[in-house]
Design a protein around this motif. Structure first.
Motif, mmCIF file in Angstrom:
data_model
loop_
_atom_site.group_PDB
_atom_site.id
_atom_site.type_symbol
_atom_site.label_atom_id
_atom_site.label_comp_id
_atom_site.label_asym_id
_atom_site.label_seq_id
_atom_site.Cartn_x
_atom_site.Cartn_y
_atom_site.Cartn_z
ATOM 1 N N ASP A 126 -37.819 14.650 22.782
ATOM 2 C CA ASP A 126 -36.463 15.203 21.924
ATOM 3 C C ASP A 126 -35.831 16.222 22.803
ATOM 4 O O ASP A 126 -36.383 17.285 23.446
ATOM 5 C CB ASP A 126 -37.122 16.043 20.701
ATOM 6 N N TRP A 157 -31.218 9.467 25.665
ATOM 7 C CA TRP A 157 -32.059 8.801 26.394
ATOM 8 C C TRP A 157 -31.749 7.076 26.496
ATOM 9 O O TRP A 157 -32.081 6.663 27.259
ATOM 10 C CB TRP A 157 -33.490 8.844 25.719
ATOM 11 N N SER A 158 -31.080 6.882 25.694
ATOM 12 C CA SER A 158 -30.563 5.098 25.673
ATOM 13 C C SER A 158 -29.667 5.062 26.976
ATOM 14 O O SER A 158 -29.867 3.940 27.362
ATOM 15 C CB SER A 158 -29.833 4.738 24.378
ATOM 16 N N TRP A 176 -42.032 5.320 24.796
ATOM 17 C CA TRP A 176 -42.564 5.755 23.422
ATOM 18 C C TRP A 176 -42.157 7.257 23.260
ATOM 19 O O TRP A 176 -41.730 7.934 24.285
ATOM 20 C CB TRP A 176 -44.040 5.854 23.442
ATOM 21 N N CYS A 177 -42.173 7.991 22.018
ATOM 22 C CA CYS A 177 -41.730 9.406 22.145
ATOM 23 C C CYS A 177 -43.167 10.318 22.477
ATOM 24 O O CYS A 177 -44.256 9.953 21.849
ATOM 25 C CB CYS A 177 -41.364 9.476 20.516
ATOM 26 N N TYR A 273 -31.748 12.271 18.097
ATOM 27 C CA TYR A 273 -32.939 11.804 19.061
ATOM 28 C C TYR A 273 -33.600 10.443 18.067
ATOM 29 O O TYR A 273 -33.888 9.598 18.692
ATOM 30 C CB TYR A 273 -33.905 12.710 19.043
ATOM 31 N N ASP A 274 -33.753 10.816 16.928
ATOM 32 C CA ASP A 274 -34.205 9.824 16.196
ATOM 33 C C ASP A 274 -33.370 8.497 16.110
ATOM 34 O O ASP A 274 -33.857 7.747 16.031
ATOM 35 C CB ASP A 274 -34.462 10.202 14.668
ATOM 36 N N ASP A 276 -31.561 7.703 18.418
ATOM 37 C CA ASP A 276 -31.150 7.199 19.704
ATOM 38 C C ASP A 276 -32.296 5.988 19.783
ATOM 39 O O ASP A 276 -32.484 5.054 20.536
ATOM 40 C CB ASP A 276 -31.458 8.339 20.577
ATOM 41 N N MET A 277 -33.567 6.613 19.262
ATOM 42 C CA MET A 277 -34.753 5.635 19.344
ATOM 43 C C MET A 277 -34.534 4.336 18.652
ATOM 44 O O MET A 277 -35.005 3.262 19.155
ATOM 45 C CB MET A 277 -36.131 6.293 18.790
ATOM 46 N N LEU A 288 -40.563 -0.493 22.315
ATOM 47 C CA LEU A 288 -40.496 0.843 21.757
ATOM 48 C C LEU A 288 -42.103 0.816 21.035
ATOM 49 O O LEU A 288 -42.052 0.077 19.952
ATOM 50 C CB LEU A 288 -39.626 1.349 20.850
ATOM 51 N N THR A 290 -44.639 2.842 18.708
ATOM 52 C CA THR A 290 -44.241 3.950 17.563
ATOM 53 C C THR A 290 -45.706 4.197 16.840
ATOM 54 O O THR A 290 -46.504 3.347 16.979
ATOM 55 C CB THR A 290 -43.405 3.485 16.555
#
Length: 291
Positions: A126, A157-158, A176-177, A273-274, A276-277, A288, A290
């Motif tokens: 984040d 981040w994308s 991954w986050c 951020y969420d 963007d994921m 990704l 999760t």
């Protein structure tokens, strides 16, 4: 031989990936996976890239490099990890952009192994906590100066992931986050090493134990031993339940008191951020992970 390259990012696992994997030397050797110590390649790769200065490597450069890195000739997978493969700390956020040279730098890295398939692995964080963590690492100047040319709401981040994909269209990326890492650490270890999840790894609680009370970790191990989960989803639910009860507040709740960064701004950054994921998960060639 597949080359797995863990790109960081900065201020995520802090070299824990290599430490955790090296707890499983026998399993790695049985599967033909080489995880050399960072001292064997980090400075070496940096030296080679500096000498090339953007030029393509000579045909024999790959063989020479691998001879210095590997202790065996029959490895089926090589795991390399360094949070500064994309950039050093100072340039991780420059001119208002995250890792502005990620595409170029990963392309030069990928070119070092022309005869082998390459896979990239990347933990994201984040921006609301990533930028302050980077600032603390640099330990220079003021936060106002560090963020003077930065609009935090423009950090995505994308863009980093797309740059890497466009520069390396033959190299898939797994992301991954960092916030999910305590719950998915075993999966990360298996993905990077390429070893089937049925193989039990040591070190699966290495991240979780950093943010959970020792008593909680002890009870969790005991519970899983007597109530083995039937699925990965069930295992994560159990971990989440124990973490909710035994989490160390100082480790899971970051106090952000930053000049110019209001609570409202921080909330917006996390929401972006969420979102963007979701965008990253749609990029072809990207997986990704999760929780």
């Amino acid at each position: 031989m597949t080359v797995s390259i863990h790109l960081g990012a900065h201020c995520t696992d802090e070299d824990q990936l290599i430490k955790s994997l090296l707890k499983n030397v026998n399993a790695l050797q049985s599967a033909g996976v080489a995880v050399p110590g960072p001292g064997r390649y980090r400075k070496l790769i940096r030296t080679v890239l500096d000498k090339l200065d953007g030029a393509p490597p000579t045909p024999d450069a790959q063989d020479v490099l691998l001879e210095d890195i590997l202790e065996t000739d029959d490895a089926e997978r090589l795991v390399l990890s360094h949070e500064s493969f994309m950039s050093n700390h100072f340039n991780a956020v420059r001119h208002g952009v995250l890792y502005r040279n990620a595409g170029r730098n990963t392309h030069e890295l990928r070119r070092l192994f022309p005869d082998h398939p390459v896979e990239f692995f990347l933990a994201l964080r984040d921006p609301a906590t990533f930028v302050p963590a980077l600032f603390d690492k640099l330990n220079r100047g003021t936060f106002e100066d560090y963020t003077a040319d930065l609009d935090p709401e423009e950090l995505r981040w994308s863009g980093v992931v797309r740059d890497i994909r466009e520069a390396n269209p033959d190299a898939p990326i797994t992301v991954w986050c960092n916030e999910d890492t305590p719950l998915i650490w075993p999966e990360v270890m298996h993905e990077v090493s390429g070893i089937e999840p049925q193989v039990r790894f040591k070190g699966g609680f290495d991240i979780l134990s950093q943010i959970m009370a020792k008593e909680g970790v002890k009870r969790l191990r005991s519970y899983l031993g007597s109530h083995p989960p039937a699925t990965e989803i069930q295992r994560r639910r159990i971990l989440a339940a124990f973490l909710d009860k035994y989490a160390l507040e100082d480790e899971v709740e970051e106090e952000l008191d930053l000049p110019g960064w209001t609570p409202e701004l921080i909330d917006r950054l996390t929401a972006q951020y969420d979102d963007d994921m979701i965008e990253i998960a749609r990029i072809p060639g990207v997986t990704l992970l999760t929780a």
